[in-house]
Design a protein around this motif. Structure first.
Motif, PDB file in Angstrom:
ATOM      1  N   GLY A  32       0.824  -1.201   0.000  1.00 21.78           N
ATOM      2  CA  GLY A  32       0.000   0.000   0.000  1.00 21.78           C
ATOM      3  C   GLY A  32       0.856   1.248   0.000  1.00 21.78           C
ATOM      4  O   GLY A  32       1.914   1.286   0.653  1.00 21.78           O
ATOM      5  N   LEU A  33       0.405   2.241  -0.740  1.00 23.33           N
ATOM      6  CA  LEU A  33       1.057   3.544  -0.750  1.00 23.33           C
ATOM      7  C   LEU A  33       0.050   4.572  -0.277  1.00 23.33           C
ATOM      8  O   LEU A  33      -1.031   4.703  -0.847  1.00 23.33           O
ATOM      9  CB  LEU A  33       1.537   3.902  -2.166  1.00 23.33           C
ATOM     10  N   ILE A  46      -4.394   0.414  -2.293  1.00 27.86           N
ATOM     11  CA  ILE A  46      -4.085  -0.884  -1.705  1.00 27.86           C
ATOM     12  C   ILE A  46      -3.875  -1.883  -2.845  1.00 27.86           C
ATOM     13  O   ILE A  46      -4.724  -2.011  -3.722  1.00 27.86           O
ATOM     14  CB  ILE A  46      -5.213  -1.368  -0.782  1.00 27.86           C
ATOM     15  N   VAL A  47      -2.749  -2.559  -2.815  1.00 28.62           N
ATOM     16  CA  VAL A  47      -2.404  -3.545  -3.839  1.00 28.62           C
ATOM     17  C   VAL A  47      -2.504  -4.928  -3.214  1.00 28.62           C
ATOM     18  O   VAL A  47      -1.881  -5.201  -2.182  1.00 28.62           O
ATOM     19  CB  VAL A  47      -0.977  -3.311  -4.371  1.00 28.62           C
ATOM     20  N   CYS A  48      -3.297  -5.812  -3.836  1.00 33.93           N
ATOM     21  CA  CYS A  48      -3.530  -7.137  -3.268  1.00 33.93           C
ATOM     22  C   CYS A  48      -3.040  -8.231  -4.202  1.00 33.93           C
ATOM     23  O   CYS A  48      -3.296  -8.187  -5.410  1.00 33.93           O
ATOM     24  CB  CYS A  48      -5.018  -7.343  -2.988  1.00 33.93           C
ATOM     25  N   ASP A  89      -4.318  -6.978  -7.918  1.00 39.09           N
ATOM     26  CA  ASP A  89      -5.542  -6.182  -7.872  1.00 39.09           C
ATOM     27  C   ASP A  89      -5.282  -4.910  -7.081  1.00 39.09           C
ATOM     28  O   ASP A  89      -4.410  -4.881  -6.202  1.00 39.09           O
ATOM     29  CB  ASP A  89      -6.679  -6.961  -7.217  1.00 39.09           C
ATOM     30  N   VAL A  90      -6.040  -3.875  -7.385  1.00 38.15           N
ATOM     31  CA  VAL A  90      -5.866  -2.587  -6.719  1.00 38.15           C
ATOM     32  C   VAL A  90      -7.211  -2.055  -6.256  1.00 38.15           C
ATOM     33  O   VAL A  90      -8.208  -2.104  -6.994  1.00 38.15           O
ATOM     34  CB  VAL A  90      -5.219  -1.540  -7.653  1.00 38.15           C
ATOM     35  N   LEU A  91      -7.252  -1.545  -5.038  1.00 35.43           N
ATOM     36  CA  LEU A  91      -8.367  -0.732  -4.555  1.00 35.43           C
ATOM     37  C   LEU A  91      -7.832   0.663  -4.299  1.00 35.43           C
ATOM     38  O   LEU A  91      -6.892   0.838  -3.524  1.00 35.43           O
ATOM     39  CB  LEU A  91      -8.961  -1.298  -3.265  1.00 35.43           C
ATOM     40  N   THR A 135     -11.542   0.048  -8.543  1.00 37.75           N
ATOM     41  CA  THR A 135     -11.096  -1.336  -8.388  1.00 37.75           C
ATOM     42  C   THR A 135     -10.568  -1.842  -9.726  1.00 37.75           C
ATOM     43  O   THR A 135     -11.247  -1.738 -10.749  1.00 37.75           O
ATOM     44  CB  THR A 135     -12.243  -2.240  -7.905  1.00 37.75           C
ATOM     45  N   LEU A 136      -9.362  -2.389  -9.710  1.00 48.26           N
ATOM     46  CA  LEU A 136      -8.719  -2.908 -10.920  1.00 48.26           C
ATOM     47  C   LEU A 136      -8.276  -4.335 -10.638  1.00 48.26           C
ATOM     48  O   LEU A 136      -7.778  -4.645  -9.546  1.00 48.26           O
ATOM     49  CB  LEU A 136      -7.519  -2.050 -11.308  1.00 48.26           C
TER      50      LEU A 136
END
Length: 322
Positions: free
Chosen positions: A154-155, A216-218, A244-246, A279-280
């Motif tokens: 996360g950044l 947030i990167v998952c 995935d990214v939120l 969301t990606l």
């Protein structure tokens, strides 16, 4: 089978007696070398030595997500090669143990050891993907060493929370979910960019996503746990796919209340949603730029401030005993 057991003596949920029992149980089934970590980064060094030795078949990490992250970074120091590298096994000993639980392992060290021994007898394993973060070429962060993460990065906002929790733990506070929640509130109240985000997400062939406050990167789902409750920031994330990214572009009091409720009630079918949520899914490569330096975290470890980070989803990085 020759195995290396990397033991974090500061693991929050295992006592010295429990660790001795686990070591004897593992040693009864394999040729085991057990090493207790003595400094930050020691688990990484041990993982690298195991990968370079060519005679270690299995590396077992006994500790929390931070210990697992260090072992993984050691194993992958020269890059992913699942057919050559030692297999990875995890015995959870931390307060949350997201990676182990995402693999379907019990959250109790003794039960997880039993499951590990059963899996070894049955030859049960899977190859999982990992995330890789590196300083972006052409930016002031290009010289920052790359680092692997197992379940999330996360950044921005969430990394700020992680940094606050680490400060409290250095002052002697115990790592609890209540401690995390208190730091979330403090980070929100003192977040200077919560209404006007500074983060831009860029990916090949697509328009940039701008003005994000939180990113947030998952690498898998769930993103984390509150006690026994799983929290899904990116419900579709998987060890078998890309990243995935939120992202959230606004964090007003009303927006935070809405998205916090959505996350606390999230499920594998439904995560955060709304006009300020991005969301990606299944990204192979993308970059997060920020107009100002922001905190970066990986697998719950605060890594300082960054202005530009490039993320890569690497499929088939390591074989894991499950």
């Amino acid at each position: 089978m020759r195995a290396l057991l990397v033991v974090n003596p500061a693991a929050t949920t295992t006592s010295a007696r429990t660790r001795d029992v686990l070591i004897h149980a593992l040693a009864s089934e394999m040729k085991l070398d057990a090493v207790t970590t003595e400094y930050r980064g020691h688990a990484r060094d041990l993982g690298r030595q195991a990968a370079e030795s060519h005679d270690v078949d299995l590396v077992v990490a006994l500790g929390g997500d931070g210990t697992v992250n260090e072992v993984v970074n050691g194993l992958l120091h020269h890059g992913p090669d699942p057919d050559r590298l030692p297999r990875l096994a995890v015995v959870p000993g931390g307060s949350t143990n997201v990676f182990a639980r995402a693999l379907g392992l019990p959250n109790h060290a003794v039960e997880a050891t039993g499951a590990l021994l059963d899996a070894l007898r049955e030859g049960s394993e899977r190859t999982v993907g990992m995330g890789l973060a590196a300083g972006t070429p052409g930016t002031e962060d290009e010289g920052v060493p790359s680092r692997w993460f197992t379940f999330c990065a996360g950044l921005g906002f969430d990394a700020g929370v992680v940094g606050r929790v680490e400060q409290q733990r250095e002052r002697g506070k115990k790592s609890t979910h209540a401690l995390y929640l208190r730091q979330v509130i403090r980070q929100f109240l003192q977040e200077p960019h919560r209404r006007h985000g500074t983060i831009t997400l860029e990916r090949p062939g697509e328009d940039p996503v701008t003005d994000l406050v939180l990113s947030i990167v998952c690498n898998t789902a769930p993103w984390t746990y509150l006690g026994n409750r799983p929290v899904y920031a990116a419900p579709k994330a998987s060890f078998d796919r890309g990243l995935d990214v939120l992202g959230l572009s606004r964090m007003s009091t009303v927006a935070v209340a809405r998205y916090a409720t959505q996350l606390l009630t999230s499920s594998p079918e439904r995560g955060a949603r709304g006009k300020h949520a991005v969301t990606l899914h299944d990204l192979d490569r993308f970059t997060l730029h920020s107009k100002v330096p922001l905190p970066l975290q990986m697998d719950g470890d605060h890594l300082g401030l960054r202005t530009s980070v490039t993320f890569t989803g690497v499929r088939r990085a390591l074989r894991v005993i499950v």
